[in-house]
Design an enzyme around this catalytic site. Structure first.
Site, PDB file in Angstrom:
ATOM      1  NE  ARG A  57      -1.372 -20.930  13.747  1.00 34.24           N
ATOM      2  CZ  ARG A  57      -1.373 -19.803  14.435  1.00 34.24           C
ATOM      3  NH1 ARG A  57      -1.687 -18.668  13.814  1.00 34.24           N
ATOM      4  NH2 ARG A  57      -1.072 -19.789  15.712  1.00 34.24           N
ATOM      5  CG  ASP A 158      -9.544 -10.107  15.751  1.00 35.39           C
ATOM      6  OD1 ASP A 158      -8.932  -9.908  16.809  1.00 35.39           O
ATOM      7  OD2 ASP A 158      -9.102 -10.818  14.825  1.00 35.39           O
TER       8      ASP A 158
END
Length: 288
Positions: A57, A158
């Site tokens: 990632r 979020d």
């Protein structure tokens, strides 16, 4: 079950073909520092076995900056505590596994709880991800409240700003939307045509009920105001340690109406973490 080699392939060739290609250097010290930084920034506890995930990632971020060593990337981050790259770092290490009407048993419970509410309904979806959960909530309100749903409000937050951008767009692959029943698809989605073929967009009557905003549950100030009829905090507490979970639950309580409901994920149990809530049903809590 053990993995079998193909006939005619010697051991060295087989091993080489199953190695992950490494063009970047991630040391044990780097990995430990990454775990510390994401915990400090987002409260996320990364287990030892997440090393491959971290590499894959964050590799994009290193390549974006023309770096080959995680050490150099981390030094750049730490020298610039207010840099925009921190947002990209956090986004990269955030997991966004979601779906429309995921853990479906929660939505009829919510509908029954709200069916006879007189005052405008307010809901906080605290881990909105790419939008499927808050839009599922909006559809539930429209089905349950009818015209009164127009007065309702869903605050969807979020920490992952990339996910929020996708959520605001409200556009999803049609194969994902087709998992819903046909009546919901027809009522709540617009089918894409032309360059948008294969995609579906939530209709304005759904998206208008949802306000998206970035929020880190570890922040000292939350840009949300209650009281809420319900708070959805599903499948995010599993990434926090018990101390962090307890602090968040304590802050949830005063933001809820006296009869408000707190919805947790299927693998989360808040009963042994905080005395602010008591279990009402399957992963559903009320204020104690």
């Amino acid at each position: 079950m053990s993995e079998q080699r193909e006939p005619g392939v010697d051991a060295s060739q087989w091993a080489s073909s199953h190695q992950i290609e490494r063009d970047l250097v991630l040391t044990d010290t780097d990995f430990s520092r990454i775990r510390e930084l994401i915990y400090q920034r987002a409260g996320i506890v990364l287990a030892e076995h997440k090393r491959e995930m971290v590499y894959s990632r964050l590799a994009k971020r290193l390549r974006h900056h023309g770096l080959t060593r995680f050490t150099d990337y981390l030094l750049r981050l730490e020298r610039q505590p207010d840099a925009k790259e921190w947002e990209a770092f956090t986004n990269a290490l955030t997991t966004n596994l979601t779906a429309f009407f995921r853990e479906a048993h929660h939505f009829p419970l919510l509908a029954e709880h709200l069916r006879h509410k007189q005052s405008p309904v307010t809901i906080w979806c605290s881990a909105a991800s790419t939008g499927e959960e808050p839009y599922s909530l909006a559809m539930t309100l429209l089905e349950t409240l009818g015209p009164k749903a127009a007065q309702a409000k869903i605050v969807a937050t979020d920490i992952d700003t990339d996910a929020l951008s996708r959520a605001r767009a409200g556009i999803y692959p049609q194969e994902q939307v087709r998992k819903l029943d046909e009546a919901r698809v027809k009522r709540f989605f617009q089918k894409g045509t032309g360059q948008q073929q294969g995609l579906a967009r939530v209709r304005p009557e759904v998206s208008e009920l949802v306000e998206f905003m970035p929020l880190n549950l570890l922040s000292t100030q939350w840009p949300v105001k209650g009281p809420f009829d319900a708070i959805f905090c599903r499948n995010i507490m599993i990434y926090f340690d018990k101390e962090t979970q307890a602090k968040i639950l304590k802050r949830f309580a005063p933001l809820m109406k006296p009869d408000g409901l707190l919805f947790a994920g299927h693998s989360e149990n808040f009963s042994y973490i905080s005395d602010a809530f008591k279990l009402r049903g399957q992963t559903v809590y009320t204020r104690a």
